[in-house]
Scaffold this motif. Structure first.
Motif, PDB file in Angstrom:
ATOM      1  N   ALA A  81       2.574 -35.636  -5.924  1.00  0.00           N
ATOM      2  CA  ALA A  81       1.744 -34.566  -6.474  1.00  0.00           C
ATOM      3  C   ALA A  81       0.382 -34.682  -5.820  1.00  0.00           C
ATOM      4  O   ALA A  81      -0.400 -35.561  -6.166  1.00  0.00           O
ATOM      5  N   LEU A  83       5.010 -34.918 -13.768  1.00  0.00           N
ATOM      6  CA  LEU A  83       3.632 -34.629 -14.173  1.00  0.00           C
ATOM      7  C   LEU A  83       3.581 -34.100 -15.601  1.00  0.00           C
ATOM      8  O   LEU A  83       2.696 -34.471 -16.390  1.00  0.00           O
ATOM      9  N   ARG A  86       4.110 -36.949 -17.821  1.00  0.00           N
ATOM     10  CA  ARG A  86       2.923 -37.803 -17.874  1.00  0.00           C
ATOM     11  C   ARG A  86       1.880 -37.205 -18.804  1.00  0.00           C
ATOM     12  O   ARG A  86       1.274 -37.919 -19.618  1.00  0.00           O
TER      13      ARG A  86
END
Length: 687
Positions: A342, A378, A381
């Motif tokens: 990312a 992501l 997360r």
């Protein structure tokens, strides 16, 4: 006059009806013209001579017409579709039959080596001809190539004009050839090769034969070039068809990949996980797939990975190489890795072991899978960050806010997926260098994966992890965090816990274990409080006598309390008598067999190694602490006379003050004073 013209008319008549030669000879016979005078006979002979010449011209014309007709038939045959080898066989056969020869063969020029090689032959008698390479500058072929014109020899081996070579002469002898005619095969300005026609007798080729063979060579050259062009065209068409097929396949693959990508997007929006994402990819690619963390560990997979894949260390190196390449790379035969990133942050990679070799469309799908995996990681997360704040607050409450209602704690733990009644270990981690930034991120992720809690307190990381073996937990944490940070970490652990109320004391014990490791000069190592034994009690910042006694001889204390036995007193007498069962029996005023049976029961409770020197020292210290604690509690003043701040504990020592602190530290710390009786206080009757 009529008589004179009559024989000539007879000759013309014979010519008209194409009479045989014998009919002409009859005109000169005496029976044919008895009355003819010599002058007339001379004129008749001249007429017959002219008639023979006319007949010769007619025969040659007929032969030429027959040859041209054969050449036309050959040209017609050459227009049929052949592959190159079949066409060359047709040309060689036609050349041999056209001149009624014994053999014909064709050689092609080799542009790389500069020599020629025999491509096909007809009428050959030996196997040496096929594939035979003609040396450079020898034979009839060299003369044909240099002059670009036909060259012939009535008797090859005896012809001095020919540049002989032993290899060529050996083949000519093996075939029994004598007369050889060679004509060039030309295509525009380039020479393709040479057409040879040979006879096994001495033969002088006529100009008509040479011209006929040259015409055949021209037709053959055109046919050869046409066949080559056709072959190239067919190859191009086949290549175009393959390209079109690949294009159609790629379009189908792109469409399928887009459909899979759309389903992956729907999965993200529906809150799917990594396993579901991998299942979509393997539904198209087949085989198995997994998501690996940066250290090479498997985060999620669709099934067991092949055993032939490299080990964890090799996998971790390959993951880093994949991230550096920023594209899918072949990890091992049949297995591919695609980086998951990312921006500039590396999240891991996707490992795919497809059922079939990975095509371009498969690589495209693999890249899409890796990109979608990055988005999902992501999202997870961000969710984990929000959840980790709640989990950290709950862990803070467990450590700092005593007296919370157990029902409330259990309800909060259940919402976080925790069962605090199960055994947990507390690990306190102190990085030895560097900042806590990366360690905090790791701790949050590790605790979430392990089903525990994490926090940062006093510059140290604190983990609450499901475990029955705190020592193994400490080493596992150290082994994973040390390579990530690049410098050592010191880990002190304690446990296992026995409920929410036991978490704070276990945390205090883990802190004491960390302090003991520091006092021992063992920074960068890991251990559990139970592994340090009395050293942890001596070297820790705070001492917990109750827990030490419980961990060391707790089963014996419990047995005495439940069954009203005197195993503790037996242990004391056994050690005081120098570990002699007989002397211990005398001190206890019992039979030695009774002491032996009690020692067997103690072995069953404490384990086979309780009499080993190190373990025996632990047991003796626990016995001494237990006796001292019991004596202090027996001498404590009534509750109404105690100092509210706890000072009365030391003031009431009286004559027993010498026993209040056998270590010279003024007390045993929390848990050793009269106001904090341990879990086994008042269990035993006096020995």
């Amino acid at each position: 006059m009529a008589l004179q013209e009559q024989p000539i008319l007879r000759v013309l008549e014979l010519l008209a009806r194409e009479a045989p030669a014998a009919a002409y000879e009859e005109l000169l016979a005496p029976a044919g013209a008895p009355e003819a005078r010599p002058a007339e006979r001379e004129r008749l002979a001249e007429a017959l001579r002219l008639a023979a010449a006319v007949r010769g011209h007619i025969d040659r014309r007929q032969e030429r017409e027959a040859a041209l007709s054969a050449l036309v038939d050959t040209a017609h045959d050459l227009t049929l579709p052949y592959d190159l080898d079949a066409l060359l066989r047709v040309i060689a056969r036609r050349a041999r039959l056209l001149l009624n020869l014994d053999m014909a063969y064709i050689s092609f020029h080799d542009e790389e080596s500069g020599d020629s090689y025999v491509r096909t032959a007809d009428g050959h008698a030996s196997s040496l001809t096929m594939g035979f390479r003609v040396p450079i500058g020898s034979g009839l072929g060299s003369s044909v190539r240099s002059g670009s014109a036909p060259f012939w020899s009535p008797d090859y081996l005896e012809d001095p004009r020919v540049a002989h070579h032993s290899l060529i002469d050996d083949v000519v002898r093996a075939e029994g050839l004598r007369a050889i005619l060679a004509v060039p095969l030309r295509s525009r300005d380039s020479a393709l090769g040479v057409l040879y026609a040979a006879d096994r007798t001495v033969r002088h080729f006529t100009p008509d034969e040479i011209s006929l063979m040259a015409s055949l060579a021209d037709l053959a050259s055109v046919a050869i070039e046409k066949t080559r062009e056709l072959g190239r065209a067919r190859a191009e068409i086949a290549a175009l068809e393959r390209s079109a097929s690949r294009t159609r396949s790629d379009l189908l693959s792109v469409r399928r990949a887009n459909e899979v990508h759309a389903r992956m997007t729907d999965l993200l929006l529906a809150g799917g996980d990594l396993s579901g994402l991998l299942a979509l990819a393997t539904g198209v690619l087949g085989g198995t797939a997994a998501v690996l963390e940066p250290d090479g560990r498997v985060l999620a997979s669709t099934g067991p990975l092949p055993e032939e894949l490299p080990g964890t260390e090799e996998t971790a190196r390959a993951v880093l190489e994949t991230h550096a390449a920023r594209r899918p790379v072949e990890f091992s035969p049949g297995a591919w890795l695609a980086p998951v990133a990312a921006g500039g942050e590396y999240l891991g990679c996707v490992l795919v072991h497809p059922a079939e070799p990975l095509s371009d469309s498969g690589l495209r799908l693999l890249r899409l899978t890796a990109g979608t995996t990055g988005v999902l990681m992501l999202m997870q997360r961000n969710t984990a960050v929000a959840e980790s704040q709640v989990r950290e607050e709950f862990f803070d409450d467990l450590l700092t806010v005593p007296g919370r209602p157990p029902a409330q704690l259990r309800d909060r733990a259940r919402r976080l997926g925790l069962d605090l009644e199960a055994p947990y270990a507390v690990a306190v981690i102190r990085p030895e260098g560097g900042s806590l930034g990366r360690a905090v991120v790791w701790a949050s992720s590790y605790a979430l994966r392990a089903g525990g809690l994490s926090n940062v307190r006093g510059g140290c990381l604190t983990l609450l992890l499901p475990s029955r073996n705190p020592g193994e937990t400490a080493r596992r944490v150290s082994d994973e965090l040390t390579p990530l940070l690049g410098h050592p970490v010191t880990v002190g652990a304690a446990g296992p816990t026995a409920g929410p109320a036991d978490i704070a004391p276990t945390h205090a014990e883990a802190l004491r274990c960390l302090g003991a490791l520091t006092s021992l000069g063992s920074s960068g190592s890991s251990a559990a409080a139970s592994e340090l034994g009395f050293l942890g009690l001596l070297l820790g910042d705070n001492h917990s006598v109750d827990r030490y006694v419980e961990d060391t001889i707790g089963p014996v204390l419990d047995y005495d309390t439940q069954r009203y036995t005197t195993l503790v007193h037996t242990l004391e007498s056994y050690f005081e008598s120098g570990s002699s069962p007989t002397h211990a029996a005398e001190a206890l005023h019992v039979h030695p067999n009774t002491v032996s049976r009690r020692l067997e029961r103690i072995t069953a409770l404490l384990g086979e190694d309780w009499q080993e020197p190190a373990r025996a020292l632990e047991v003796q210290l626990a016995l001494r602490l237990h006796r001292t604690r019991r004596t202090l509690r027996a001498e404590a003043p009534p509750a109404g006379l105690r100092d509210p701040d706890g000072a009365g504990a030391s003031a009431a020592g009286g004559a027993g003050g010498a026993l209040t602190d056998p270590f010279g530290a003024g007390g045993f710390g929390a848990g050793s004073g009269p106001g904090s009786a341990g879990p086994h206080a008042d269990r035993l009757r006096a020995p």
